[in-house]
Design an enzyme around this catalytic site. Structure first.
Site, PDB file in Angstrom:
ATOM      1  CB  SER A 295      -0.911  -0.011   1.231  1.00 31.60           C
ATOM      2  OG  SER A 295      -1.632   1.209   1.297  1.00 31.60           O
TER       3      SER A 295
ATOM      4  CB  CYS B 212      -8.526  -1.283  10.349  1.00 37.06           C
ATOM      5  SG  CYS B 212      -6.971  -0.935   9.588  1.00 37.06           S
TER       6      CYS B 212
HETATM    7  C1  LIG Z   1      -2.959  -0.563   6.285  1.00 43.15           C
HETATM    8  C2  LIG Z   1      -2.932  -2.029   6.067  1.00 43.15           C
HETATM    9  C3  LIG Z   1      -3.704  -2.631   5.056  1.00 43.15           C
HETATM   10  C4  LIG Z   1      -4.688  -1.851   4.227  1.00 43.15           C
HETATM   11  O1  LIG Z   1      -4.116  -0.988   3.324  1.00 43.15           O
HETATM   12  P1  LIG Z   1      -5.055   0.181   2.719  1.00 43.15           P
HETATM   13  O2  LIG Z   1      -4.237   0.751   1.618  1.00 43.15           O
HETATM   14  O3  LIG Z   1      -5.270   1.152   3.845  1.00 43.15           O
HETATM   15  O4  LIG Z   1      -6.305  -0.461   2.284  1.00 43.15           O
HETATM   16  C5  LIG Z   1      -3.615  -3.981   4.871  1.00 43.15           C
HETATM   17  N1  LIG Z   1      -2.799  -4.728   5.625  1.00 43.15           N
HETATM   18  C6  LIG Z   1      -2.035  -4.208   6.602  1.00 43.15           C
HETATM   19  C7  LIG Z   1      -1.139  -5.097   7.388  1.00 43.15           C
HETATM   20  C8  LIG Z   1      -2.082  -2.847   6.858  1.00 43.15           C
HETATM   21  O5  LIG Z   1      -1.344  -2.335   7.838  1.00 43.15           O
END
Ligand SMILES: *Cc1c(COP(=O)(O)O)cnc(C)c1O
Length: 386
Positions: free
Chosen positions: A199, A325
């Protein structure tokens, strides 16, 4: 008031060089990269250079990178893509109890569609045992999905060993590596993974761009259907600004990584030792050694994490209770619960996650207020006896 940002696992501030790199695309370079004329061709060149930069960051081939809208989309694409493509061979998937919701909730969705999911347990340090993976594999297992590092505790998982097991047994292996990129060098081909999620906004690029590594030659179903973008693997006109930023982030962060790692690790130690000296009844959550350099998860017994978060916020300090989240819910963290930590201790857990902009002065600011803040909250807590 001094502002101290210690929530880099939730998102990172945009790197100034990355902000500069995207300005030409906000003011001038507007072409659709699929267009054959000059306007499209100009943009296509930058777009493909960015794909190369992302691939270089993990030592992959550029054809193995599919650009997505976020880490969550990458997780969905990988898991649903395998589930849909391979369900003729079996409908069993192995994952862990401590995955990000981007993996866990996809697995729950698939359970409702008739798939069987094995959720592997973790030990008190939040660690999983490769032998447990081996034992969980069945005739009908089509996919193993295990994250590389946990976003709440920073614990690192034995991804390479799990990958070797998966490969030996002919099972596909996906890993959510969102929290590892930019912190530790990822040599993707040596890890035996088939699919990996990334990401942009966790590595100093803006929100709304992610990447999925798909091993060369592997065919899985698409998540989004439409045009022929991304080599026919992800439809929709490309997020040019996002990928240019993500590419720039990869190049810059890769260069800075070694130096930043040591600096951030020292700051984390200073923070941990400073807190332990000043405050009693603090518990370190997660593996004490096998961990990301930047993440510190601490339970301050007898205090609700939300109260501590707000009290620190009043002092300009941004941290999180559990992960971003799951904030908004007062449920204890599923990650800490899975580690066998009692629910009240889970509810007193705060995550400090450091980044490239943090300084010694930031840490000292936290240390200058922490004992007062905790003392005041504990004085109000009916559970606390000196
Ligand atoms: C932040 C995160 C995600 C999600 O990424 P987004 O781009 O915010 O959807 C997935 N997995 C982990 C381990 C994360 O820390």
């Amino acid at each position: 008031m001094r502002k101290v940002y210690l929530d880099n696992n939730a998102t990172t501030p945009i790197h100034p060089e990355i902000a500069a790199a995207i300005i030409p695309f906000l003011a001038g370079l507007y072409g659709n990269p699929s267009s054959l004329h000059w306007a499209g061709r100009d943009v296509r060149t930058y777009y493909e250079r960015a794909r190369l930069q992302i691939a270089d960051m993990i030592h992959a081939h550029p054809e193995e990178i599919v650009v997505t809208s976020c880490g969550t989309e990458s997780d969905n694409h990988a898991i649903k893509g395998v589930a849909n493509a391979k369900q003729g061979q079996g409908r069993h998937i192995i994952t862990t109890t401590v995955e990000h919701p981007g993996v866990l909730n996809v697995c729950r969705y698939l359970e409702n569609k008739g798939f069987t999911i094995t959720y592997l347990p973790v030990d008190g340090n939040g660690q999983i045992e490769p032998d447990d993976v081996k034992r969980a594999i069945r005739e009908d297992t089509i996919l193993i999905s295990v994250m590389y590092a946990n976003n709440e505790t920073g614990t690192l998982f034995p991804v390479k060993e799990i990958g070797a097991i998966a490969r030996e047994r002919g099972v596909l292996f996906h890993s959510d590596m969102v929290q590892v990129m930019g912190k530790i060098d990822i040599d993707i081909h040596s890890l035996n993974v088939d699919l990996a999620s990334f990401s942009g906004h966790k590595v100093y690029a803006p929100k709304g761009v992610g990447a999925l590594y798909i091993r060369e030659g592997l065919g899985i179903d698409n998540l989004i259907h439409g045009g022929h973008q991304e080599g026919g693997r992800r439809a929709g006109t490309e997020n040019v600004i996002g990928i240019v930023a993500f590419g720039a982030a990869c190049e810059i962060v890769k260069k800075e990584m070694q130096k930043e790692y040591s600096k951030i690790e020292l700051l984390r130690k200073r923070l941990l030792e400073g807190i332990m000296e000043r405050v009693d009844h603090v518990r370190l959550n997660g593996h004490p050694a096998i961990r990301l350099p930047n993440t510190l998860n601490l339970s301050f017994e007898y205090i609700e994490a939300e109260s501590l978060l707000m009290a620190l916020d009043m002092n300009g300090i941004a941290v999180s209770a559990g992960s971003a989240c799951s904030s908004g819910s007062t449920e204890p963290s599923h990650v800490l619960l899975a580690m066998g930590i009692p629910p009240v201790t889970c509810q007193s857990a705060v995550r400090f996650s450091l980044g490239r902009e943090n300084t010694e002065e930031d840490i000292d600011h936290v240390l200058s207020v922490i004992s007062d803040v905790v003392g005041r909250l504990r004085a109000m807590s009916p559970l606390y006896r000196k």
